[in-house]
Design a protein around this motif. Structure first.
Motif, PDB file in Angstrom:
ATOM      1  N   ILE A 122       0.861  -1.191   0.000  1.00  0.00           N
ATOM      2  CA  ILE A 122       0.000   0.000   0.000  1.00  0.00           C
ATOM      3  C   ILE A 122       0.900   1.245   0.000  1.00  0.00           C
ATOM      4  O   ILE A 122       1.907   1.283   0.707  1.00  0.00           O
ATOM      5  CB  ILE A 122      -0.914   0.017   1.257  1.00  0.00           C
ATOM      6  CG1 ILE A 122      -1.792  -1.249   1.342  1.00  0.00           C
ATOM      7  CG2 ILE A 122      -1.781   1.264   1.295  1.00  0.00           C
ATOM      8  CD1 ILE A 122      -2.940  -1.324   0.367  1.00  0.00           C
ATOM      9  N   PRO A 128      -5.027   3.139   1.161  1.00  0.00           N
ATOM     10  CA  PRO A 128      -5.635   2.045   0.380  1.00  0.00           C
ATOM     11  C   PRO A 128      -6.375   2.559  -0.854  1.00  0.00           C
ATOM     12  O   PRO A 128      -6.483   1.833  -1.851  1.00  0.00           O
ATOM     13  CB  PRO A 128      -6.604   1.394   1.377  1.00  0.00           C
ATOM     14  CG  PRO A 128      -6.902   2.448   2.393  1.00  0.00           C
ATOM     15  CD  PRO A 128      -5.655   3.274   2.491  1.00  0.00           C
ATOM     16  N   CYS A 142      -6.414   0.669  -5.770  1.00  0.00           N
ATOM     17  CA  CYS A 142      -7.708   0.037  -6.052  1.00  0.00           C
ATOM     18  C   CYS A 142      -7.913  -0.277  -7.526  1.00  0.00           C
ATOM     19  O   CYS A 142      -8.993  -0.712  -7.918  1.00  0.00           O
ATOM     20  CB  CYS A 142      -8.852   0.925  -5.576  1.00  0.00           C
ATOM     21  SG  CYS A 142      -9.038   0.949  -3.782  1.00  0.00           S
ATOM     22  N   GLY A 169      -5.529  -2.487  -2.048  1.00  0.00           N
ATOM     23  CA  GLY A 169      -6.388  -1.706  -1.155  1.00  0.00           C
ATOM     24  C   GLY A 169      -7.866  -1.987  -1.357  1.00  0.00           C
ATOM     25  O   GLY A 169      -8.703  -1.622  -0.524  1.00  0.00           O
TER      26      GLY A 169
END
Lengths: 79, 262
Positions: B138, B195, B199, B208
């Protein structure tokens, strides 16, 4: 009534800024400097109140906002 | 379900959070201005990263007094979900919604990197879709991410499973490598890593995504329970739902359900 509030990291908490300044001072030739701690000075004009009122207000201000008592300690003086 | 992203003056990850929820996850999300008084209709509140109020005095120290923060407290006290990311984490600690404090990185540098994190617990509404002990990557971007807490509180947090994420290689000097913690009730999470920036495949990292998917799963299960509870009350019976018997049931659900049945 005027006041000065001093906020510093608690002694138990490492102060990387202080360490960096200590190293810089040593490079300037001040090899005797054993510790540097960095803090904040906050100057307040509290208007027309008594010293007792100012003391009471300052404790609340420090606990509530000016210092984070998880990591910092504070002291103040009236002037 | 509906997410809300709070916008403080100086927030700069609000758009990232909004984008992740709306475009990567396809869920409803709204911006909430810091001067708003209510959070009715929102299931999960995100306090985004950035430099709220210029980080004046201390990171998060001034944002804590924003009008919206009373509503955030009420939202959290009702067992609903709150997540603070980066500056949002700092605000939650200053507001006393999470224990501890975040101070200057040990090396004094602002660190912008992608780092491995260990998922320490899956027993939260934020991490149920990860595996315990799993390593995820992350992004981090902070100058004040060095987490500190007093020893007594740390001990209680460990016993109660409140350490949620730790750094595999501690980048900032955080106590016990802590990267993210939750409150005792486990419905408020704070974490320095981002996060929402991990994505999408096109960004090269989707680690995330499961954090947000965990939140969605938690809220949707909760609404199933709520609907079932209301139905049971009407029919005068009380059957156990799947979530009630689930081992990993978040505490927030328990409270909500007790409220419904009491």
């Amino acid at each position: 009534m005027k006041a000065k509030v001093y906020v510093t990291l608690k002694k138990s908490i490492a102060d990387p800024q202080g360490n960096a300044i200590q190293n810089a001072l040593r490079k300037l030739g001040y090899t005797n400097v054993e510790e540097v701690r960095i803090g904040k000075l906050i100057e307040l004009d509290l208007g027309d109140i008594t010293a007792d009122e100012a003391n009471a207000q300052l404790v609340k201000m420090c606990e509530g906002l000016l210092a984070n008592t998880v990591i910092e300690e504070y002291k103040f003086e009236l002037c | 379900m509906k997410f809300g992203v709070i916008v403080f003056p100086g927030s700069n990850c609000d758009i990232d959070c909004f984008h992740a929820v709306k475009d990567a996850l396809g869920h409803e999300v709204e911006y909430i201005w810091h001067d708003t008084e209510e959070l009715d209709g929102f299931d999960c509140i995100i306090l985004p990263g950035g430099f709220s109020y210029g980080d004046y005095l201390r990171c998060g120290a001034v944002a804590r007094f924003a009008r919206i923060m009373d509503a955030v407290r009420t939202h959290a006290a009702a067992g609903k979900l709150v997540i603070g990311i980066c500056n949002g984490f700092q605000i939650l600690t200053e507001a006393g919604l999470l224990p501890g404090a975040l101070v200057r990185n040990k090396n004094l540098k602002f660190i912008c990197d992608t780092v491995p994190l260990r998922v320490e617990t899956t027993d939260t509404p934020f991490t149920s879709l990860y595996k315990k002990g799993e390593i995820i990557n992350i992004p981090i971007a902070h100058g004040e991410g060095n987490y500190l807490v007093d020893e007594d509180t740390l001990k209680k947090m460990k016993e109660n499973g409140q350490i949620v994420f730790t750094y595999v290689d501690n980048p900032n000097g955080s106590m016990e490598n802590i990267a993210g913690v939750c409150n005792e009730q486990k419905n408020v999470l704070g974490m320095m890593p981002h996060p929402e920036r991990a994505c999408e495949e096109i960004l090269g990292n989707t680690d995330g995504l499961r954090l947000f998917e965990s939140i969605i799963a938690a809220v949707e299960s909760e609404s199933v329970i709520s609907a079932q509870a209301v139905k049971n009350r009407h029919t005068g019976t009380r059957r156990k739902s799947a979530m009630e018997t689930s081992r990993s049931k978040p505490i927030a659900f328990t409270q909500k359900e007790e409220l419904l049945h009491d």
